[in-house]
Enzyme design. Structure first.
Site, PDB file in Angstrom:
ATOM      1  N   LYS B 101       0.849  -1.087  -0.049  1.00 49.12           N
ATOM      2  CA  LYS B 101      -0.035  -0.044   0.104  1.00 49.12           C
ATOM      3  C   LYS B 101       0.781   1.172  -0.037  1.00 49.12           C
ATOM      4  CE  LYS B 101      -2.935   3.110   2.836  1.00 49.12           C
ATOM      5  NZ  LYS B 101      -3.837   3.139   3.900  1.00 49.12           N
ATOM      6  N   GLY B 162      -8.466   8.836   9.825  1.00 54.41           N
ATOM      7  CA  GLY B 162      -8.536   8.597  11.192  1.00 54.41           C
ATOM      8  C   GLY B 162      -9.709   9.671  11.528  1.00 54.41           C
ATOM      9  N   GLY B 189     -11.357   7.476   6.506  1.00 51.32           N
ATOM     10  CA  GLY B 189     -12.451   8.292   6.707  1.00 51.32           C
ATOM     11  C   GLY B 189     -13.585   7.534   7.129  1.00 51.32           C
ATOM     12  N   ASN B 210      -9.199   1.408   9.698  1.00 56.29           N
ATOM     13  CA  ASN B 210      -8.381   1.148  10.661  1.00 56.29           C
ATOM     14  C   ASN B 210      -9.164   1.618  11.771  1.00 56.29           C
ATOM     15  OD1 ASN B 210      -5.036   1.083  11.610  1.00 56.29           O
ATOM     16  ND2 ASN B 210      -6.602   0.852  12.904  1.00 56.29           N
ATOM     17  N   THR B 211      -8.913   3.124  12.175  1.00 51.22           N
ATOM     18  CA  THR B 211      -9.533   3.774  13.005  1.00 51.22           C
ATOM     19  C   THR B 211     -11.313   3.413  13.638  1.00 51.22           C
ATOM     20  OG1 THR B 211      -8.150   5.524  12.683  1.00 51.22           O
ATOM     21  CG2 THR B 211      -9.492   6.008  14.457  1.00 51.22           C
TER      22      THR B 211
END
Lengths: 68, 263
Positions: B101, B162, B189, B210-211
């Site tokens: 990535k 994030g 996002g 992720n977040t």
């Protein structure tokens, strides 16, 4: 003969010349999944034993960490 | 194949890709990712802590490459050169694994991508045999340039990394999706399950987050919610939603046979 190399941005002094493999041992990283760049070039794991470090070498030693 | 995500010729059963940052510990990381059903997980490449205790657990012990496709990223890189060096190290670290990535940031407050540097890095990496999944702005022209450079997937942001702000510009994403010949994944996002579902309903091939999982009150439960949302959104897209008919009510029950009327 002493050896002075820069590892991850910090100078480290060793009492004797080292191969990359010996350095990995000195750092307590044997068997860890790491990768090493020497003076901007990747050092393949297969060459750790034969590659002798030189004074002034700049090394980056990295691992995988959590990230997105 | 309609329910398999194919990237660089390899098929995956899950269309949800997840990051491994911001968890409390490796146990929580592993449980949340298991619940998410993700098969591709991103990792960052960082300097080892030289003084660290021997035997300290490592991320790749919690998430073994034998089980997961590890996707090394270039998070934190601000130039093409840093990104390329980081991924060369990653390839060595992961025994020659070439799926990566790429992200090259342009600004430390917004974490918006620097697209000229991203494109330059992509070209170098493709020439070196990497299979590049690339984080990018939601600009269809930039996405096309990255595709033409040989990237195997384009990954436009939904909103700031994030931020959990969700999908701010579905219209741009739709243009990218409609035109791209490589998989399009929304990356960054996503805040909650409905955001992931909306991304998939637009026709995205996958979602990377992720977040949204790691910072949920219960990350394991959110991992499962995201799995279901991505599956639901995909199914809805395949099913083909009904047309929107603004201000045109249409009863679902018969207008005939109501009681109390004269026959």
């Amino acid at each position: 003969m002493e050896l002075l190399v820069r590892i991850n941005g910090a100078d480290r002094r060793f009492a004797r010349p080292l191969t990359v493999k010996e350095l990995v041992g000195e750092l307590g990283m044997e068997g860890k999944r790491i990768a090493i760049e020497r003076n901007g070039e990747i050092v393949p794991r297969s060459r750790y034993g034969e590659l002798a470090l030189a004074d002034g070498d700049r090394l980056e030693v990295v691992v995988a960490v959590g990230g997105g | 194949m309609e329910n398999r995500l194919v990237i660089a010729g390899k098929a995956y059963g899950s269309r949800l890709l997840v990051g491994t940052g911001k968890y409390r510990d490796f146990a929580e990381t592993r449980l949340a990712i298991e619940a998410s059903g993700a098969e591709i997980v991103t990792v960052a490449i960082r300097r080892v802590n030289i003084g660290q205790r021997a035997g300290e657990p490592s991320l790749l012990e919690a998430l073994p490459p034998s089980r997961y496709t590890i996707l090394p990223n270039t998070a934190g890189c601000y130039t093409a050169e840093e990104a390329v060096r980081t991924l060369r190290l990653a390839r060595e670290l992961l025994d020659g694994h070439s799926l990566v990535k790429l992200e090259v940031l342009g600004d430390s407050e917004t974490l918006f991508p620097n697209m000229p540097e991203t494109l330059a890095a992509a070209k170098t990496l493709v020439a070196e045999g990497f299979q590049v999944m690339v984080y990018c702005s939601d600009d269809p022209i930039q996405a096309r340039a990255l595709e033409e450079a040989g990237c195997v997937a384009v990954m436009p942001l939904a909103s700031l990394i994030g931020s959990g702000m969700g999908i701010l510009n579905p219209w741009n994403l739709q243009i990218i999706i409609d035109r791209a010949k490589v998989p399009v994944l929304v990356d960054a996002g996503i805040g909650t399950a409905s955001d992931a579902a909306v991304a998939m309903e637009l026709g995205c091939d996958g979602v990377l987050m992720n977040t949204a999982i790691a910072n949920a009150r219960d990350p394991v439960r959110m991992g499962r919610a995201m799995k279901l949302a991505v599956e639901a959104g995909r199914e809805a897209w395949l099913a083909g939603r009904m047309a929107k008919k603004p201000y045109q009510a249409s009863a679902s029950s018969p207008a005939e046979g109501l009681i109390g009327k004269t026959a």
